[in-house]
Design a protein around this motif. Structure first.
Motif, PDB file in Angstrom:
ATOM      1  N   HIS A 178       0.858  -1.185   0.000  1.00  0.00           N
ATOM      2  CA  HIS A 178       0.000   0.000   0.000  1.00  0.00           C
ATOM      3  C   HIS A 178       0.894   1.235   0.000  1.00  0.00           C
ATOM      4  N   TRP A 179       0.363   2.286  -0.578  1.00  0.00           N
ATOM      5  CA  TRP A 179       1.101   3.552  -0.552  1.00  0.00           C
ATOM      6  C   TRP A 179       0.075   4.650  -0.316  1.00  0.00           C
ATOM      7  N   PHE A 180       0.011   5.097   0.929  1.00  0.00           N
ATOM      8  CA  PHE A 180      -1.002   6.078   1.308  1.00  0.00           C
ATOM      9  C   PHE A 180      -0.367   7.460   1.368  1.00  0.00           C
ATOM     10  N   THR A 181      -1.000   8.412   0.724  1.00  0.00           N
ATOM     11  CA  THR A 181      -0.478   9.776   0.707  1.00  0.00           C
ATOM     12  C   THR A 181      -1.555  10.745   1.164  1.00  0.00           C
ATOM     13  N   GLU A 182      -1.180  11.623   2.090  1.00  0.00           N
ATOM     14  CA  GLU A 182      -2.098  12.667   2.522  1.00  0.00           C
ATOM     15  C   GLU A 182      -1.473  14.024   2.227  1.00  0.00           C
ATOM     16  N   VAL A 183      -2.184  14.824   1.458  1.00  0.00           N
ATOM     17  CA  VAL A 183      -1.638  16.095   0.976  1.00  0.00           C
ATOM     18  C   VAL A 183      -2.261  17.246   1.760  1.00  0.00           C
ATOM     19  N   GLY A 184      -1.419  18.066   2.366  1.00  0.00           N
ATOM     20  CA  GLY A 184      -1.887  19.188   3.185  1.00  0.00           C
ATOM     21  C   GLY A 184      -2.247  20.409   2.351  1.00  0.00           C
ATOM     22  N   ARG A 185      -2.575  21.479   3.050  1.00  0.00           N
ATOM     23  CA  ARG A 185      -3.002  22.709   2.370  1.00  0.00           C
ATOM     24  C   ARG A 185      -1.881  23.243   1.474  1.00  0.00           C
ATOM     25  N   ASP A 186      -2.229  23.482   0.211  1.00  0.00           N
ATOM     26  CA  ASP A 186      -1.292  24.040  -0.776  1.00  0.00           C
ATOM     27  C   ASP A 186       0.004  23.240  -0.897  1.00  0.00           C
ATOM     28  N   ALA A 187      -0.014  22.001  -0.474  1.00  0.00           N
ATOM     29  CA  ALA A 187       1.177  21.170  -0.574  1.00  0.00           C
ATOM     30  C   ALA A 187       1.267  20.560  -1.963  1.00  0.00           C
ATOM     31  N   ASN A 188       2.458  20.048  -2.268  1.00  0.00           N
ATOM     32  CA  ASN A 188       2.707  19.503  -3.600  1.00  0.00           C
ATOM     33  C   ASN A 188       3.353  18.128  -3.454  1.00  0.00           C
TER      34      ASN A 188
END
Lengths: 374, 253
Positions: A178-188
């Motif tokens: 599994h590869w879980f990604t959580e992207v924050g505010r204005d993140a890239n």
């Protein structure tokens, strides 16, 4: 044990989030998410076992640590979404934690060679990119034996994280990642998944957003030669407004018995207005015999988006391209090399480091038996 | 001084249903400094002749010979033919995704010359060749034939011919699909190439229009897989006035 979190029903998102193994039934192969998978070959991934944990080889940067699985810095919120990932999280004893400090900028890639004892192993890797940080993390899976586990990339507000995961295993190896990604505010976030070999490889990347304004790209290049199976099952879950996602996976297959599966799921939730999403899968069949399944799915709960699209195509190596190049004096082997390089260039050009890019291209070409003339 | 000699060439396409003959005894000589025009109706096999000279794997030569300055062309692979000095400007050039024009041209020139061209002179040569054909310099960073207009594809073919400097060039309906302005630019490119290199040109066309800009020395009429008439430029004028009908009726009779 607490009751599992059961999410509201959608067609594409997981329903159950839990660290309790028994909250997930053993798959029998008829479930939508398992219907392409070789269930029998994955059998030992469905029952808890006493496996070792994947660690880090050799010298490494101080921000890369091998920690106990109960280290409080590891994500407390993340929950497995299927039986293999629940087993791996429950049974792993150690994790690899890579911490990019807040506001730190790393100009050279942080290269991490993952290794195990040579036996079957559980894997748990977390990359925490602090707010306003900028870094590239390269994970080289130098493991042997079967591997079951999860990678997490947590991209805090306005951080810029590139994460490259390279799998090049031998035919006897089965991996479930599994590869879980959580992207924050204005993140890239830019995720690059390069899979060059292995008997059975199943990757399940999932991208979601913590706040508005995040950008995520998931790019993949995969190669199958001979009797190999790879499934890449991607889910982008647009939970926040004004975010973007771009998924590009390219696969080259050769030889009898090579079978690839690409599932590109995108879910745009009611509150995720003003988003842009695009997903693309291209497969190149270099010989007779391989099979490539490709299924893009787009589930829209709001029509208020900027753009949402997908494309998928699988084609044979084009003899007309070869003829055209050869008719300009280019020998056949060089012509094949040009076509295959051209096919992967869109994905590989995203790798900034020229040495890494060159060595990956070289590995692809040598696996395909394309001679390097330069 | 180079000479391409085609003698009694027969070729067919082999399918599951059997052999379909397309070339039925073509004999032809193309010399340095001379332009041979081959004119014929649709389906006469004139484009097949171009492909057979270049060595396209779809066609099988059943008898006859192709000889370039004493060398057996039919024994050569496609790339060996190019390195021997043959060039085919294609009617439908294919797209090569992810491969830039400059990378493609440099790879080709390196293969043809046996060594990579010196970077400084190469960049200069390419810029000049492109401006001669009124091509935007940005063109070289685009992918080969990807998203090119019809006119851009043909200019790109002629650009390659000018840089590769073959002894004998075969132009397969280079004029089709071009408006008159593009036709003039492309024709000037062909004339410049021929004069500078003293090359031989085999110009395959459906229309006489291009012959106003590229003057042929010899005109052949091609019907039903072979040459049925050969003459000077006046033959093209007669075709302009009367069409192919008298030849096609004769071939069917």
């Amino acid at each position: 044990m607490t009751a599992p979190t059961v999410a509201p029903a959608t067609d594409l998102a997981p329903r159950i989030f839990s660290r309790n193994i028994d909250d997930f039934d053993v798959p029998h192969g008829r479930e939508e998410e398992w219907r392409f998978a070789p269930i029998k070959q994955l059998a030992e991934f469905f029952e808890p076992a006493t496996w070792g944990s994947v660690g880090v080889a050799g010298e490494h940067d101080a921000l890369v640590e091998c920690v106990e699985i109960n280290d409080s810095r590891l994500s407390q919120n993340w929950m497995p979404t299927d039986r293999p990932s629940a087993i791996a999280r429950a049974k792993a004893t150690h994790a690899v934690l890579i911490t990019i400090a807040k506001e730190s900028v790393h100009s050279t890639p942080i290269v991490v060679n993952l290794e195990n004892s040579g036996e079957n192993s559980y894997l748990h890797v977390e990359v925490h990119a602090g707010a306003f940080s900028k870094a590239q993390v390269v994970l080289i899976h130098d493991t042997t034996g079967n591997v079951n586990g999860s990678m997490l990339s947590i991209v805090e507000d306005q951080a810029d994280l590139t994460m490259l995961s390279v799998i090049d295993a031998d035919l006897a190896v089965t991996q479930h990642l599994h590869w879980f990604t959580e992207v924050g505010r204005d993140a890239n976030f830019l995720g690059l998944s390069i899979t060059l070999g292995g008997g059975v490889i199943r990757t399940v990347p999932m991208v979601t957003y913590r706040a508005p304004g995040g950008k995520a790209q998931m790019l993949g290049a995969f190669l199958l030669t001979g009797r190999q199976f790879q499934e890449h099952r991607i889910l982008v879950d647009h939970t926040e407004p004004h975010c973007t996602s771009n998924v590009i996976y390219k696969g080259a297959l050769s030889g009898e018995g090579a079978h690839s599966v690409w599932i590109g799921d995108v879910l745009v939730r009611r509150e995720a207005t003003g988003i842009e999403t695009y997903e693309l899968n291209r497969n190149l069949l270099l010989t007779d015999g391989p099979r490539a399944d490709s299924v893009p799915n787009l589930e829209l709960e709001t029509g208020d988006v900027i753009s949402a699209g997908h494309a998928s195509a699988t084609g044979r190596f084009d003899d007309e391209q070869l003829f055209y190049l050869q008719s300009r004096g280019i020998p056949e082997a060089t012509a094949r090399q040009l076509v295959v390089r051209g096919f992967f260039v869109e994905v590989l050009n995203k790798i900034d480091d020229p040495n890494l890019r060159g060595s990956l291209m070289h590995r692809i070409e040598s696996k395909l038996g394309i001679v390097d003339h330069e | 001084m180079s000479m391409l000699t085609i003698t009694d060439l027969h070729a067919c396409v082999i399918t599951d249903e059997g052999e379909t003959p397309i070339l039925r005894g073509v004999s032809l000589v193309v010399e340095s400094g001379k332009t041979n025009a081959i004119m014929g109706p649709n389906g006469s096999g004139k484009s097949t002749l171009a492909y057979v000279i270049a060595g396209h794997p779809k066609y099988t030569v059943t008898s006859g010979s192709i000889d370039l300055d004493g060398e057996d062309v039919l024994a050569m692979s496609v790339d060996e033919r190019a390195r021997a000095g043959l060039f085919l400007a294609m009617q439908y050039p294919v797209e090569i995704p992810g491969v830039s024009v400059s990378n493609f041209l440099r790879t080709s020139i390196t293969a043809l010359r046996g060594e990579a061209p010196k970077l400084r002179t190469w960049t200069k040569d390419m810029k000049l060749a492109m401006s001669d054909l009124q091509m935007d310099p940005a063109f070289s960073s685009r992918n080969v034939n990807e998203g090119f207009s019809g006119g851009e594809k043909k200019r790109h073919e002629i650009l390659q011919m000018g840089l590769m400097q073959p002894k004998i060039a075969v132009l397969d309906e280079t004029d089709s699909g071009l408006d008159v302005d593009a036709l003039k630019v492309v024709s000037e490119g062909v004339n410049r190439f021929k004069d500078q290199n003293d090359a031989g040109v085999l110009l395959i066309t459906h229309y006489t229009r291009i012959l106003r800009y590229i003057k042929p020395d010899v005109v052949h009429v091609f019907v039903d897989g072979k040459i049925v008439a050969t003459g000077g430029p006046e033959l093209a004028e007669a075709l302009e006035a009367d069409g192919y009908e008298s030849y096609t009726t004769a071939a069917r009779a």
